[in-house]
Design an enzyme around this catalytic site. Structure first.
Site, PDB file in Angstrom:
ATOM      1  N   SER A   1      44.161  30.432  46.906  1.00  0.00           N
ATOM      2  CA  SER A   1      43.067  31.323  46.335  1.00  0.00           C
ATOM      3  C   SER A   1      42.576  31.348  44.823  1.00  0.00           C
ATOM      4  CB  SER A   1      43.157  32.329  47.116  1.00  0.00           C
ATOM      5  OG  SER A   1      41.850  33.459  46.578  1.00  0.00           O
TER       6      SER A   1
ATOM      7  N   ASP B   1      39.309  29.314  46.461  1.00  0.00           N
ATOM      8  CA  ASP B   1      38.977  28.725  47.830  1.00  0.00           C
ATOM      9  C   ASP B   1      37.481  29.489  48.149  1.00  0.00           C
ATOM     10  OD1 ASP B   1      39.831  31.481  48.037  1.00  0.00           O
ATOM     11  OD2 ASP B   1      40.834  31.211  49.629  1.00  0.00           O
TER      12      ASP B   1
ATOM     13  N   ASP C   1      36.209  32.633  48.475  1.00  0.00           N
ATOM     14  CA  ASP C   1      36.069  33.656  49.184  1.00  0.00           C
ATOM     15  C   ASP C   1      35.891  35.164  48.437  1.00  0.00           C
ATOM     16  OD1 ASP C   1      38.792  34.296  48.433  1.00  0.00           O
ATOM     17  OD2 ASP C   1      39.601  34.437  50.329  1.00  0.00           O
TER      18      ASP C   1
ATOM     19  N   PRO D   1      52.053  48.216  44.252  1.00  0.00           N
ATOM     20  CA  PRO D   1      52.563  46.801  44.232  1.00  0.00           C
ATOM     21  C   PRO D   1      51.603  46.042  44.644  1.00  0.00           C
ATOM     22  CG  PRO D   1      53.372  48.247  46.313  1.00  0.00           C
ATOM     23  CD  PRO D   1      52.339  48.929  45.333  1.00  0.00           C
ATOM     24  N   SER D   2      51.457  44.677  44.115  1.00  0.00           N
ATOM     25  CA  SER D   2      50.649  43.648  44.353  1.00  0.00           C
ATOM     26  C   SER D   2      50.819  42.997  45.575  1.00  0.00           C
ATOM     27  CB  SER D   2      50.628  42.607  43.241  1.00  0.00           C
ATOM     28  OG  SER D   2      49.845  41.405  43.781  1.00  0.00           O
ATOM     29  N   GLY D   3      49.880  42.771  46.681  1.00  0.00           N
ATOM     30  CA  GLY D   3      50.130  42.165  47.748  1.00  0.00           C
ATOM     31  C   GLY D   3      50.231  40.659  47.605  1.00  0.00           C
TER      32      GLY D   3
ATOM     33  N   ASN E   1      36.933  43.275  43.164  1.00  0.00           N
ATOM     34  CA  ASN E   1      37.343  41.734  42.767  1.00  0.00           C
ATOM     35  C   ASN E   1      36.385  40.689  43.197  1.00  0.00           C
ATOM     36  OD1 ASN E   1      38.198  40.952  45.415  1.00  0.00           O
ATOM     37  ND2 ASN E   1      40.231  41.376  44.953  1.00  0.00           N
TER      38      ASN E   1
ATOM     39  N   ASP F   1      36.016  32.007  43.054  1.00  0.00           N
ATOM     40  CA  ASP F   1      37.505  31.883  43.068  1.00  0.00           C
ATOM     41  C   ASP F   1      37.781  30.565  43.546  1.00  0.00           C
ATOM     42  OD1 ASP F   1      37.490  32.515  45.724  1.00  0.00           O
ATOM     43  OD2 ASP F   1      39.181  33.709  45.825  1.00  0.00           O
TER      44      ASP F   1
END
Length: 546
Positions: free
Chosen positions: A65, A279, A281, A501-503, A373, A277
């Site tokens: 991505s 990919d 999406d 926390p970032s995924g 985003n 972005d």
């Protein structure tokens, strides 16, 4: 069994580096491409088991991505084109981290737990983005599927949303559309052309759109789609992959985080511009005003534009359907207030990560969800679609109602309901702006965003030392962090801040908003320092932004 013998032999060609552990996160596995060969082979195995279990076609997309070009990743796609179910995310992690000599044991464990009939046929659709590593990694997926006797259809270079669409088309036996790239272009372009017939006297300037393709797959597919749009949309494509590096100083994530235009885009005053972005999406829009000031139209602005348009159509059609907007903690406070107080639209907040928004949106007749985003879509319940179709066919529907329901029908066909889709969302936004006769400035003026800032902090332990509650708006651990944030927020006007926390990356994300940009920046910096000090930050202390 012979098939396990083949898995055993082929897995040796895709060995797991000892001691490497990875987690199936918000967006699947994602890390440096050199660590992923064994993961891809094993996700081919898992997709085959999932196909046998569901008696459906499953998708495997090779992409990272918005990550840098040297990274890669993989996402599994369930039968209706949605992200793979949570229980199987656990299996993905289990299989990915099994040491080489226990791979077969873990595989048989999943088969037993899920009571999978191994004599069932399996079908897996595979797609990849334009990263240099994607060709060999997608081959590893194909190897995994074939070693368990599954059949594959390799779509080659496709956007992530296109593969989600193909999987849904296949499993609905063509009801959703034709499972080919051309079928995708035809379905979306026909709906777009039907919608824009309702926009009167559009000039060439109004049809012109500057598109930043992030040097990725979206640029390639946009070129293919252009002929289908019959000049109703005149796309000026930059960052098309011919020279620049994927996601480098371009793309939706860069524009959203840096709050400035991508490199290589020549914007005129007031011109509509958008960025995909890597990919395709996600999408964000933007423009510059006569003073040269940059204006971002992110996922919140997109959700507001689309939900306002849909609410008006429902009123004109006389349809009593509940429309809701699903947001995350990142949604700008101004957007939430506008939707609730002015538009009287239901707003619900959920954890970050598309799967959480998607599930929440399924609870309503019409669920509009966009992360800030720019990742999002609109879901129409089966009952809502049925009501709309019945009204279209009803000979007693008067002209105003008939026009509104026909617009709703075309809107349903234009939206990729399986997942956020930059191309589908772009066409939707363009159609709405055209029908309503709005410029980018008119759209931006619907409400004014509160200034905000996002920062990242790297911590020495696992980023999950930060634990959250209340749809990630409050920190539960480490101890004292939330109290510190609450105290800091009180120093500023119209302020709020949260950390999570970032995924997708090994960092802790910090978000802050306040009445001025200076205050938002200052609050974000102070909260970053608190995270650094209380959650074991590494490297230099976060520096003030100014």
């Amino acid at each position: 069994m012979a098939q396990f013998e083949e898995v055993s032999q082929k897995s040796k060609l895709h060995p797991k580096p000892e001691g490497l552990t990875l987690q199936y996160g918000t967006a699947g596995f994602r890390t440096h491409a050199k660590h992923l060969d064994h993961i891809m082979f094993r996700m081919g195995l898992l997709a085959t088991l999932r196909s046998k279990k569901t008696k459906s076609t499953i998708g495997v997309m090779v992409t990272a991505s918005h990550n840098p070009e040297e990274d890669n990743g993989v996402k599994l796609i369930d039968p209706m084109g949605e992200m793979v179910t949570a229980a199987w995310e656990g299996y993905a992690t289990q299989l990915a981290n099994a040491e080489q000599d226990s791979l077969l044991k873990e595989l048989k464990d999943i088969i037993k737990k899920e009571d999978i009939d191994m004599s069932e046929p399996a079908s897996v659709y595979v797609g990849k983005d334009t990263r240099p590593s994607s060709a060999s990694l997608s081959q590893a997926v194909l190897d995994g599927v074939s070693s368990l006797g599954g059949k594959t259809h390799d779509y080659g270079l496709v956007t992530t949303p296109q593969l989600h669409y193909m999987v849904c088309c296949c499993n609905t036996h063509g009801c959703y559309g034709s499972p080919t790239v051309e079928g995708y272009y035809q379905k979306l372009s026909q709906a777009f052309l039907q919608l824009t017939q309702n926009a009167l006297n559009r000039t060439d300037d109004q049809k012109r759109l500057l598109v930043d393709g992030a040097n990725g797959i979206g640029a390639l597919k946009m070129r293919e789609m252009e002929p289908f749009l019959r000049s109703e949309l005149q796309v000026v494509l930059s960052n098309d992959g011919s020279s620049g590096k994927l996601n480098h100083m371009c793309g939706a994530d860069y524009v959203k985080v840096q709050q400035k235009a991508p490199q290589g885009m020549n914007m005129g005053v007031g011109e509509r511009c958008c960025s995909f972005d890597g990919d395709a999406d996600r999408i964000v829009y933007y423009y510059t005003d006569s003073k040269g000031c940059f204006h971002l139209l992110d996922g919140d602005k997109i959700a507001t534009l689309i939900s306002t348009y849909l609410k008006e159509l429902l009123t004109q059609a006389g349809l009593n359907l509940q429309i809701a907007v699903v947001q995350t903690a990142y949604a700008n406070g101004s957007s939430t207030r506008y939707l609730e107080d002015v538009m009287k639209v239901t707003v619900c907040c959920t954890k970050t990560g598309v799967k959480h928004l998607h599930h929440a949106a399924q609870e309503y007749d019409i669920g509009v969800y966009f992360e800030a985003n720019g990742h999002g879509t609109v879901l129409f319940s089966k009952a809502a679609q049925k009501q709309i179709q019945e009204l279209v066919k009803d000979p007693n529907t008067n002209d105003e109602r008939k026009r509104a329901v026909k617009l709703l029908e075309s809107t349903i066909n234009l939206i990729n309901q399986t997942v956020g889709d930059a191309i589908s969302d772009m066409l939707m936004i363009e159609a709405v702006l055209a029908i309503r006769g709005m410029s980018a400035q008119d759209w931006d003026a619907i409400y004014t965003d509160l200034p905000n800032r996002q920062l990242k902090v790297t911590v020495c332990a696992d980023r999950r030392v930060i634990d959250t509650t209340d749809a990630e708006r409050r920190a539960v651990s480490p101890e004292g962090l939330q109290d510190t944030i609450d105290t800091l927020v009180k120093k500023y006007k119209s302020a709020r801040s949260f950390v999570r926390p970032s995924g997708t990356e090994d960092v802790v994300r910090v978000y802050a908003e306040a009445d001025t940009q200076e205050s938002a920046d200052s609050l974000a910096h102070e909260v970053s320092l608190a995270v650094y000090r209380l959650a074991g930050g590494i490297g230099d202390e976060p520096k003030p932004l100014h």
